[in-house]
Write a protein that holds these residues in place. Structure first.
Motif, PDB file in Angstrom:
ATOM      1  N   GLY A 128      13.184 -60.247   5.220  1.00  0.00           N
ATOM      2  CA  GLY A 128      13.018 -61.684   5.085  1.00  0.00           C
ATOM      3  C   GLY A 128      12.379 -62.070   3.766  1.00  0.00           C
ATOM      4  O   GLY A 128      12.266 -61.254   2.849  1.00  0.00           O
ATOM      5  N   PRO A 129      11.945 -63.326   3.650  1.00  0.00           N
ATOM      6  CA  PRO A 129      11.348 -63.804   2.395  1.00  0.00           C
ATOM      7  C   PRO A 129      10.091 -63.021   2.025  1.00  0.00           C
ATOM      8  O   PRO A 129       9.348 -62.555   2.885  1.00  0.00           O
ATOM      9  N   VAL A 130       9.865 -62.896   0.717  1.00  0.00           N
ATOM     10  CA  VAL A 130       8.733 -62.137   0.195  1.00  0.00           C
ATOM     11  C   VAL A 130       7.987 -62.984  -0.831  1.00  0.00           C
ATOM     12  O   VAL A 130       8.607 -63.634  -1.679  1.00  0.00           O
ATOM     13  N   LEU A 131       6.665 -62.966  -0.736  1.00  0.00           N
ATOM     14  CA  LEU A 131       5.806 -63.568  -1.757  1.00  0.00           C
ATOM     15  C   LEU A 131       5.151 -62.445  -2.537  1.00  0.00           C
ATOM     16  O   LEU A 131       4.406 -61.634  -1.969  1.00  0.00           O
ATOM     17  N   LEU A 132       5.417 -62.373  -3.831  1.00  0.00           N
ATOM     18  CA  LEU A 132       4.832 -61.349  -4.680  1.00  0.00           C
ATOM     19  C   LEU A 132       3.516 -61.844  -5.267  1.00  0.00           C
ATOM     20  O   LEU A 132       3.439 -62.971  -5.763  1.00  0.00           O
ATOM     21  N   VAL A 133       2.496 -60.991  -5.225  1.00  0.00           N
ATOM     22  CA  VAL A 133       1.210 -61.278  -5.850  1.00  0.00           C
ATOM     23  C   VAL A 133       0.991 -60.184  -6.894  1.00  0.00           C
ATOM     24  O   VAL A 133       0.722 -59.037  -6.557  1.00  0.00           O
ATOM     25  N   GLY A 134       1.138 -60.541  -8.167  1.00  0.00           N
ATOM     26  CA  GLY A 134       1.089 -59.550  -9.233  1.00  0.00           C
ATOM     27  C   GLY A 134      -0.132 -59.702 -10.108  1.00  0.00           C
ATOM     28  O   GLY A 134      -0.390 -60.778 -10.646  1.00  0.00           O
ATOM     29  N   SER A 135      -0.896 -58.627 -10.240  1.00  0.00           N
ATOM     30  CA  SER A 135      -2.106 -58.628 -11.061  1.00  0.00           C
ATOM     31  C   SER A 135      -1.833 -57.928 -12.383  1.00  0.00           C
ATOM     32  O   SER A 135      -1.364 -56.781 -12.401  1.00  0.00           O
ATOM     33  N   SER A 136      -2.115 -58.603 -13.501  1.00  0.00           N
ATOM     34  CA  SER A 136      -1.965 -58.030 -14.832  1.00  0.00           C
ATOM     35  C   SER A 136      -0.544 -57.505 -15.031  1.00  0.00           C
ATOM     36  O   SER A 136       0.412 -58.281 -14.958  1.00  0.00           O
ATOM     37  N   MET A 137      -0.356 -56.201 -15.249  1.00  0.00           N
ATOM     38  CA  MET A 137       0.999 -55.664 -15.378  1.00  0.00           C
ATOM     39  C   MET A 137       1.844 -55.998 -14.159  1.00  0.00           C
ATOM     40  O   MET A 137       3.073 -56.164 -14.257  1.00  0.00           O
ATOM     41  N   GLY A 138       1.208 -56.104 -12.982  1.00  0.00           N
ATOM     42  CA  GLY A 138       1.937 -56.459 -11.777  1.00  0.00           C
ATOM     43  C   GLY A 138       2.627 -57.802 -11.869  1.00  0.00           C
ATOM     44  O   GLY A 138       3.622 -58.047 -11.173  1.00  0.00           O
ATOM     45  N   GLY A 139       2.113 -58.682 -12.739  1.00  0.00           N
ATOM     46  CA  GLY A 139       2.799 -59.952 -12.975  1.00  0.00           C
ATOM     47  C   GLY A 139       4.134 -59.744 -13.667  1.00  0.00           C
ATOM     48  O   GLY A 139       5.133 -60.393 -13.335  1.00  0.00           O
ATOM     49  N   TRP A 140       4.158 -58.846 -14.641  1.00  0.00           N
ATOM     50  CA  TRP A 140       5.406 -58.499 -15.324  1.00  0.00           C
ATOM     51  C   TRP A 140       6.381 -57.837 -14.352  1.00  0.00           C
ATOM     52  O   TRP A 140       7.548 -58.225 -14.261  1.00  0.00           O
ATOM     53  N   ILE A 141       5.872 -56.850 -13.596  1.00  0.00           N
ATOM     54  CA  ILE A 141       6.710 -56.166 -12.621  1.00  0.00           C
ATOM     55  C   ILE A 141       7.275 -57.163 -11.608  1.00  0.00           C
ATOM     56  O   ILE A 141       8.443 -57.087 -11.207  1.00  0.00           O
ATOM     57  N   SER A 142       6.454 -58.119 -11.191  1.00  0.00           N
ATOM     58  CA  SER A 142       6.905 -59.119 -10.224  1.00  0.00           C
ATOM     59  C   SER A 142       8.106 -59.896 -10.737  1.00  0.00           C
ATOM     60  O   SER A 142       9.067 -60.157  -9.991  1.00  0.00           O
ATOM     61  N   LEU A 143       8.081 -60.285 -12.000  1.00  0.00           N
ATOM     62  CA  LEU A 143       9.191 -61.050 -12.563  1.00  0.00           C
ATOM     63  C   LEU A 143      10.465 -60.212 -12.617  1.00  0.00           C
ATOM     64  O   LEU A 143      11.568 -60.716 -12.379  1.00  0.00           O
ATOM     65  N   LEU A 144      10.322 -58.925 -12.928  1.00  0.00           N
ATOM     66  CA  LEU A 144      11.487 -58.037 -12.939  1.00  0.00           C
ATOM     67  C   LEU A 144      12.048 -57.855 -11.531  1.00  0.00           C
ATOM     68  O   LEU A 144      13.269 -57.885 -11.321  1.00  0.00           O
TER      69      LEU A 144
END
Length: 250
Positions: free
Chosen positions: A91-107
């Motif tokens: 189902g739907p997912v909400l990504l919470v990205g910290s630092s590099m995790g923000g970049w990974i989240s967008l990818l």
């Protein structure tokens, strides 16, 4: 309890998963961080109390996952994140990205249609190019080309290795060179005293993301963004985005 999955590339990824109602909240950590960090654990405690489905995991070469840190790169870690999300959530997912995790989240958001929202904490897209490479001296660039790696000082631990592969792979995954479609509601949190990711990065990301996007600057907060007030703001922000996702899918 920590469990493991094997990715299609043969990497063994450690994770902690809490069942609950959707959308799934998935925490993506930073460079050289792991899923035992303050923010990841704080959100897990909140999720369990509120009955929210939640996933945290370690990229390969991080924490309890397989592999050596120096062997990894942005594309590898994005593939790890995608594999964990596709195998362990629905189902739907909400990504919470910290630092590099923000970049990974967008990818990941670009590759996984189920991503319905994103919360970035001191998000650091394109940092291998715009921070690392841009900050290297000519001598460091020459050493990287010659030796394939250089040692860099760290404010958090012992010096760490930056590899030529990390830089070259990062260039294949840059996200700030053109407008980026927002994966649903986006909320960006950034501290004014962040010594690792400048506020200009947050403003640049705000300008590049299209759609429902808001940036909150917190006076005095540093890159860790882990004081009680910052953690409360993180929880409130996640709850707000979840409500918007629920409203959009109702």
């Amino acid at each position: 309890m920590t469990d493991f999955i094997d990715t299609p590339e043969g990497r063994r990824i450690a994770y902690n998963r809490s069942e609950g109602r959707g959308p799934w909240v998935v925490f993506l950590g930073g460079y050289m961080s792991d899923m035992a960090g303050t923010k990841a654990v704080h959100l897990e405690e909140w999720a369990r109390k509120s009955g929210q489905a939640y996933l945290r995991f370690d990229y390969s070469g991080h924490g309890a996952s397989s592999g050596a840190f120096e062997d990894g790169a942005i594309g590898d870690w994005a593939a790890d994140a995608r594999a964990a999300i596709e195998a362990l959530t629905d189902g739907p997912v909400l990504l919470v990205g910290s630092s590099m995790g923000g970049w990974i989240s967008l990818l990941v958001a670009n590759a996984v249609p189920r991503v319905a929202g994103f919360v970035g904490i001191a998000a650091a897209p394109d940092f291998t190019e715009d921070s690392m490479w841009a900050g290297f001296s000519e001598e460091e660039r020459a050493a990287l080309a010659r030796d394939g790696q250089i040692l860099m000082p760290s404010d958090y631990d012992a010096p760490y290795r930056v590899t030529r592969r990390l830089i070259e792979d990062g260039r294949r995954h840059l996200v700030l060179r053109a407008p980026v479609r927002s994966p649903g509601p986006v909320r960006l949190l950034h501290g004014t005293e962040d010594a690792d990711v400048e506020m200009s990065v947050a403003l640049r990301l705000l300008a590049h993301l299209e759609g429902d996007v808001r940036l909150t600057l917190v006076r005095g907060a540093d890159h860790r963004f882990s004081t009680p007030d910052c953690l409360d703001l993180l929880t409130e922000t996640v709850e707000e985005v979840l409500a918007r996702i629920d409203g959009a899918t109702a």
